[in-house]
Design an enzyme around this catalytic site. Structure first.
Site, PDB file in Angstrom:
ATOM      1  N   LEU A 192       0.865  -1.191   0.000  1.00 53.17           N
ATOM      2  CA  LEU A 192       0.000   0.000   0.000  1.00 53.17           C
ATOM      3  C   LEU A 192       0.895   1.231   0.000  1.00 53.17           C
ATOM      4  O   LEU A 192       1.203   1.810   1.036  1.00 53.17           O
ATOM      5  CB  LEU A 192      -0.923  -0.008   1.221  1.00 53.17           C
ATOM      6  CG  LEU A 192      -2.052  -1.012   1.170  1.00 53.17           C
ATOM      7  CD1 LEU A 192      -2.910  -0.930   2.421  1.00 53.17           C
ATOM      8  CD2 LEU A 192      -2.920  -0.794  -0.064  1.00 53.17           C
ATOM      9  N   HIS A 193       1.338   1.588  -1.175  1.00 52.07           N
ATOM     10  CA  HIS A 193       2.221   2.731  -1.340  1.00 52.07           C
ATOM     11  C   HIS A 193       1.752   3.538  -2.538  1.00 52.07           C
ATOM     12  O   HIS A 193       1.419   2.966  -3.573  1.00 52.07           O
ATOM     13  CB  HIS A 193       3.664   2.268  -1.538  1.00 52.07           C
ATOM     14  CG  HIS A 193       4.641   3.383  -1.638  1.00 52.07           C
ATOM     15  ND1 HIS A 193       4.963   4.176  -0.549  1.00 52.07           N
ATOM     16  CD2 HIS A 193       5.343   3.857  -2.674  1.00 52.07           C
ATOM     17  CE1 HIS A 193       5.834   5.084  -0.928  1.00 52.07           C
ATOM     18  NE2 HIS A 193       6.078   4.917  -2.215  1.00 52.07           N
ATOM     19  N   ALA A 194       1.724   4.844  -2.392  1.00 48.17           N
ATOM     20  CA  ALA A 194       1.353   5.785  -3.449  1.00 48.17           C
ATOM     21  C   ALA A 194       0.025   5.422  -4.111  1.00 48.17           C
ATOM     22  O   ALA A 194      -1.023   5.539  -3.497  1.00 48.17           O
ATOM     23  CB  ALA A 194       2.474   5.932  -4.461  1.00 48.17           C
ATOM     24  N   SER A 249      -1.454   2.559  -5.048  1.00 52.45           N
ATOM     25  CA  SER A 249      -2.256   1.496  -4.451  1.00 52.45           C
ATOM     26  C   SER A 249      -2.906   1.963  -3.154  1.00 52.45           C
ATOM     27  O   SER A 249      -4.056   1.630  -2.872  1.00 52.45           O
ATOM     28  CB  SER A 249      -1.414   0.249  -4.212  1.00 52.45           C
ATOM     29  OG  SER A 249      -0.301   0.533  -3.398  1.00 52.45           O
TER      30      SER A 249
END
Length: 97
Positions: free
Chosen positions: A14-16, A18
């Site tokens: 869960l980065h940027a 997503s």
């Protein structure tokens, strides 16, 4: 308290992008959803900054929850359970990638 467990499938976790997709889906539920991983505090899943700062990498086991106090009876609980199942599906299908 409605709870669902999930595994983050997105290759970057869960980065940027997503995280933004996930947070948008949480916000669309209208519910105060929290997300946490083992050994860490719960964070507000409606907050992009909190979700990104909490570091949920690919393969991370998470718990999604809605505080019972925020629900309005049985219909509210049912809505929360359905929303959490949908969010779990999003996380596990790489739909948040």
């Amino acid at each position: 308290m409605p709870v669902q467990k999930a595994v983050v499938a997105a290759p970057v976790g869960l980065h940027a992008r997503s995280a933004a997709i996930f947070v948008r889906a949480v916000t669309d539920t209208g519910l105060p959803v929290s997300i946490s991983k083992a050994g860490a505090d719960k964070v507000d899943a409606r907050s992009l900054l909190q979700v990104m700062a909490a570091d949920f990498p690919q393969g991370c086991h998470v718990e999604l929850a809605v505080n019972e106090a925020a629900l309005d009876g049985a219909l509210g609980r049912q809505k929360a359970e359905e929303a959490l199942r949908d969010l779990r599906g999003l996380l596990e299908s790489q739909g948040a990638a």
